[in-house]
Design a protein around this motif. Structure first.
Motif, mmCIF file in Angstrom:
data_model
loop_
_atom_site.group_PDB
_atom_site.id
_atom_site.type_symbol
_atom_site.label_atom_id
_atom_site.label_comp_id
_atom_site.label_asym_id
_atom_site.label_seq_id
_atom_site.Cartn_x
_atom_site.Cartn_y
_atom_site.Cartn_z
ATOM 1 N N GLY A 20 0.789 -1.225 0.000
ATOM 2 C CA GLY A 20 0.000 0.000 0.000
ATOM 3 C C GLY A 20 0.820 1.272 0.000
ATOM 4 N N SER A 21 0.307 2.269 0.674
ATOM 5 C CA SER A 21 0.792 3.647 0.640
ATOM 6 C C SER A 21 2.308 3.776 0.661
ATOM 7 N N SER A 22 2.830 4.534 -0.292
ATOM 8 C CA SER A 22 4.280 4.727 -0.333
ATOM 9 C C SER A 22 4.732 5.657 0.794
ATOM 10 N N THR A 23 3.797 6.433 1.352
ATOM 11 C CA THR A 23 4.163 7.291 2.483
ATOM 12 C C THR A 23 4.395 6.453 3.729
ATOM 13 N N VAL A 24 3.538 5.436 3.908
ATOM 14 C CA VAL A 24 3.646 4.610 5.104
ATOM 15 C C VAL A 24 4.768 3.570 4.944
ATOM 16 N N VAL A 37 7.391 -5.827 3.173
ATOM 17 C CA VAL A 37 6.640 -4.596 2.935
ATOM 18 C C VAL A 37 6.753 -4.246 1.451
ATOM 19 N N GLN A 38 5.625 -4.096 0.790
ATOM 20 C CA GLN A 38 5.605 -3.683 -0.625
ATOM 21 C C GLN A 38 4.857 -2.374 -0.732
ATOM 22 N N THR A 39 5.156 -1.616 -1.774
ATOM 23 C CA THR A 39 4.545 -0.303 -1.899
ATOM 24 C C THR A 39 3.527 -0.294 -3.042
ATOM 25 N N GLY A 40 3.062 0.852 -3.474
ATOM 26 C CA GLY A 40 2.140 0.889 -4.606
ATOM 27 C C GLY A 40 0.980 1.862 -4.434
ATOM 28 N N GLY A 41 0.875 2.513 -3.289
ATOM 29 C CA GLY A 41 -0.188 3.492 -3.109
ATOM 30 C C GLY A 41 -1.327 2.982 -2.246
ATOM 31 N N SER A 42 -2.043 3.928 -1.647
ATOM 32 C CA SER A 42 -3.106 3.575 -0.701
ATOM 33 C C SER A 42 -4.193 2.700 -1.321
ATOM 34 N N SER A 43 -4.571 3.008 -2.563
ATOM 35 C CA SER A 43 -5.656 2.238 -3.173
ATOM 36 C C SER A 43 -5.241 0.789 -3.397
ATOM 37 N N GLY A 100 -2.994 -3.993 4.690
ATOM 38 C CA GLY A 100 -2.837 -2.916 3.719
ATOM 39 C C GLY A 100 -2.388 -1.651 4.429
ATOM 40 N N MET A 101 -1.645 -0.795 3.731
ATOM 41 C CA MET A 101 -1.229 0.487 4.310
ATOM 42 C C MET A 101 -1.966 1.605 3.576
ATOM 43 N N VAL A 102 -2.599 2.493 4.340
ATOM 44 C CA VAL A 102 -3.418 3.544 3.747
ATOM 45 C C VAL A 102 -3.091 4.868 4.445
ATOM 46 N N SER A 103 -2.681 5.883 3.661
ATOM 47 C CA SER A 103 -2.258 7.139 4.303
ATOM 48 C C SER A 103 -3.399 8.151 4.363
ATOM 49 N N ARG A 104 -4.591 7.693 4.691
ATOM 50 C CA ARG A 104 -5.741 8.591 4.885
ATOM 51 C C ARG A 104 -6.771 7.823 5.689
ATOM 52 N N ALA A 105 -7.816 8.542 6.096
ATOM 53 C CA ALA A 105 -8.906 7.846 6.783
ATOM 54 C C ALA A 105 -9.674 7.014 5.754
ATOM 55 N N LEU A 106 -10.271 5.908 6.173
ATOM 56 C CA LEU A 106 -11.044 5.082 5.231
ATOM 57 C C LEU A 106 -12.329 5.797 4.834
ATOM 58 N N LYS A 107 -12.751 5.565 3.593
ATOM 59 C CA LYS A 107 -14.001 6.153 3.117
ATOM 60 C C LYS A 107 -15.175 5.263 3.527
ATOM 61 N N PRO A 108 -16.394 5.817 3.501
ATOM 62 C CA PRO A 108 -17.552 5.000 3.928
ATOM 63 C C PRO A 108 -17.676 3.688 3.156
ATOM 64 N N GLU A 109 -17.378 3.708 1.847
ATOM 65 C CA GLU A 109 -17.523 2.475 1.067
ATOM 66 C C GLU A 109 -16.400 1.475 1.339
ATOM 67 N N GLU A 110 -15.477 1.850 2.213
ATOM 68 C CA GLU A 110 -14.404 0.920 2.549
ATOM 69 C C GLU A 110 -14.601 0.325 3.945
ATOM 70 N N ASP A 162 12.716 5.577 -4.271
ATOM 71 C CA ASP A 162 12.092 5.712 -2.956
ATOM 72 C C ASP A 162 12.794 6.796 -2.139
ATOM 73 N N LEU A 163 14.123 6.781 -2.152
ATOM 74 C CA LEU A 163 14.874 7.748 -1.352
ATOM 75 C C LEU A 163 14.631 9.171 -1.827
ATOM 76 N N SER A 164 14.564 9.367 -3.142
ATOM 77 C CA SER A 164 14.465 10.736 -3.620
ATOM 78 C C SER A 164 13.028 11.242 -3.622
ATOM 79 N N MET A 165 12.063 10.342 -3.743
ATOM 80 C CA MET A 165 10.689 10.791 -3.870
ATOM 81 C C MET A 165 9.887 10.618 -2.586
ATOM 82 N N ASN A 166 10.337 9.757 -1.714
ATOM 83 C CA ASN A 166 9.451 9.302 -0.655
ATOM 84 C C ASN A 166 10.024 9.481 0.731
ATOM 85 N N VAL A 167 11.335 9.506 0.833
ATOM 86 C CA VAL A 167 11.961 9.533 2.154
ATOM 87 C C VAL A 167 12.538 10.925 2.404
#
Lengths: 272, 277
Positions: A32-36, A58-64, A78-88, B232-237
């Motif tokens: 999930g989320s690349s931020t998390v 741990v794999q990345t790819g975005g919250s969705s 799953g990793m999600v960098s926001r609050a869940l929506k009602p449909e989730e 990842d390092l340049s865009m995310n960290v």
């Protein structure tokens, strides 16, 4: 020569494939989320250290993606960098940390607060001088984040702006760079992760965090969810998590990982 | 006068391209060297890659490349030989194969990534693994490699083939001892292009070989490639830029090493053949 090479490669592949004997029940997959993801990776490493024989991938790819994979069972968590929506609502979120974004100006700037409208005017170029928003007669240097930064997304989303609307004088990458730019240019305005900014402000860097909608930009207000420009960083699971997933989530929500959360400039949930 | 302008433009173009390369290299050297050290190359990443090193990432990258090359070279040579030497009779099959390859060569790498994720990782059950990543890269390398190798084979003077059959060589030994060795430079060029493209790949790998930066224990483990690490390092960290530059420097060194190895191996293998033949 060629046959030797071929044998070498085949042998190599075989040895490597055979040695992968990790039992199914001892492996956990997060996507999930690349931020998390960087935070989850660090938490996973510490979790592995405390639980020998356990593997957390741990794999990345975005919250969705995190939501999809958790739903379909492709990932345990799953990793999600926001609050869940009602449909989730078929997924259960476990908040691990908060991420808040604060507006910063130079310490010498007399402006004490800006309304959302004023911030929008400044960032879209409608207002170009500090005196129009209650400051001294000096031009405003608008510092914006580079494309692809999650802080940029959150900022744009909050003010309902598109990146193409923004008239930036300086485009920066990470938080540290934002703080250096604003502390070195008395006329500038920028936005950075509150955790980083608070740390820098406390350590004497000449910047000041501005309140938003009257709420002071502090880590505490982010933690309590009072600060408007913030989001949750969640781990989500479908149904009842497996004992291992449960243990990992417990660990990720415990105080044992607060230093890791702060190292990624996020805000832990409970106060120490 | 027009001759002067023409040569000026030519010189300027060459200088411009050279300058762009030097600029990129200089930028990476300048920002990468301060962070680069022996321990950076030999340690595990820590603090999301900001500190520590990139050893597991280098190992994963090398393994992914090895899988990709080990799969694509025999396959690719086979197809190239078929296209150049065997396909005269089935002309339609050959031209549609060529068209397919040319289309595939232009497909953006993210498409390969999604295909690899859907086919190797999920459908074949290989999961996020170095194996999935290597196979995805092999698919990506193949079109370019085949077309370059085929061009090399077709460029071999036809009289060589006639000479071979006049000497009573059968088709296999003519290909093996004469055609492949003389097409070697083109084959190596195709391989180098392919490796270059593969090593720099992020989009095709992030969903196949994955994001895990632990030391891979087997080819079925997920392993982070250098390009994914840099991205990842340049865009995310936050604060990962200097480590990203040092990793980029390492990536360039890896590409140069791989190219030199490919060159040396082919020289040795095919060079011997020419002498013996």
């Amino acid at each position: 020569m060629k046959i030797k090479l071929f044998l070498l490669i085949t042998g190599f592949l075989t040895v490597f494939s055979v040695s992968s004997a990790i039992a199914e029940g001892s492996k956990l997959v997060l996507t999930g989320s690349s931020t998390v993801a960087p935070l989850a990776l660090e938490i996973a490493k510490r979790f592995e250290k405390g639980n020998p024989g356990i593997r957390v991938d741990v794999q990345t790819g975005g919250s969705s993606r995190g939501i999809n994979d958790a739903r379909k069972g492709l990932a345990d968590i799953g990793m999600v960098s926001r609050a869940l929506k009602p449909e989730e609502s078929d997924l259960t979120p476990y908040t691990v940390a908060m991420d808040g974004i604060g507006i910063i100006v130079h310490k010498s700037n007399p402006v004490q607060k800006l309304s959302d409208e004023q911030i929008i005017s400044i960032y879209t170029g409608a207002v170009e001088n500090w005196k129009e928003v209650g400051g001294t007669d000096s031009p405003i240097t608008v510092v914006n984040k580079a494309e692809g930064r999650s802080t940029l997304e959150l900022f744009l989303h909050h003010f309902s702006l598109k990146n193409s609307d923004i008239k930036a004088d300086v485009v920066i990458g990470d938080n540290q760079q934002g703080i250096k730019t604003v502390s070195g240019n008395p006329g500038s305005i920028g936005y950075v992760s509150i955790g980083t900014a608070e740390y820098e402000e406390r350590h004497g860097t000449p910047i000041r965090l501005l309140p938003m909608e009257g709420v002071p930009a502090t880590v505490d207000n982010v933690r309590d969810g009072k600060f408007p420009l913030s989001r949750q960083l969640n781990l989500v699971v479908k149904g009842t998590p497996s004992p291992l997933a449960n243990a990992f989530i417990d660990f990720a929500q415990s105080k044992d990982v607060h230093d890791l959360i702060e190292a990624q400039f996020f805000v832990p949930l409970e106060s120490e | 006068m027009s001759d002067r302008i023409f040569s000026f433009v030519i010189w300027m173009s060459a200088a411009f391209v050279g300058a762009v390369f030097l600029w990129i290299l200089g930028d990476i050297l300048l920002k990468g060297i301060p962070h680069l050290s022996l321990s950076f190359l030999l340690e595990q990443p820590e603090d999301a890659g900001r500190s520590g090193g990139i050893f597991p990432v280098i190992v994963s990258t090398a393994l992914i490349l090895m899988v990709a090359v080990a799969v694509s070279v025999p396959f690719g040579l086979g197809v190239a030989v078929w296209l150049a030497e065997f396909s005269q009779t089935g002309r339609k099959a050959a031209s549609s194969t060529r068209l397919t390859l040319d289309v595939l060569a232009g497909v953006p790498s993210i498409v390969y990534g999604l295909f690899g994720n859907a086919f190797f990782s999920i459908f074949l059950g290989l999961g996020f693994s170095i194996f999935s990543g290597g196979l995805t890269l092999a698919c990506m390398i193949l079109p370019v490699f085949i077309r370059t190798a085929e061009a090399g084979l077709s460029a071999v003077n036809h009289s060589w083939r006639e000479g071979a059959s006049a000497l009573g060589m059968n088709k296999t030994s003519a290909i093996w001892h004469i055609l492949l060795p003389s097409a070697a430079p083109a084959i190596v060029a195709g391989l180098i292009l392919g490796i270059g493209r593969a090593t720099a790949e992020t989009a095709a790998l992030i969903f196949t070989s994955g994001y895990v930066d632990r030391m891979p224990g087997s080819l079925m483990d997920s392993g982070r490639a250098l390009a994914v690490h840099i991205y990842d390092l340049s865009m995310n960290v936050t604060g990962g830029d200097s480590a990203a530059y040092a990793s980029a420097l390492t990536l360039i060194a890896v590409i140069i090493t791989f190219n030199m190895m490919a060159q040396a191996m082919t020289d040795q293998w095919l060079g011997k053949k020419v002498q013996r033949a």
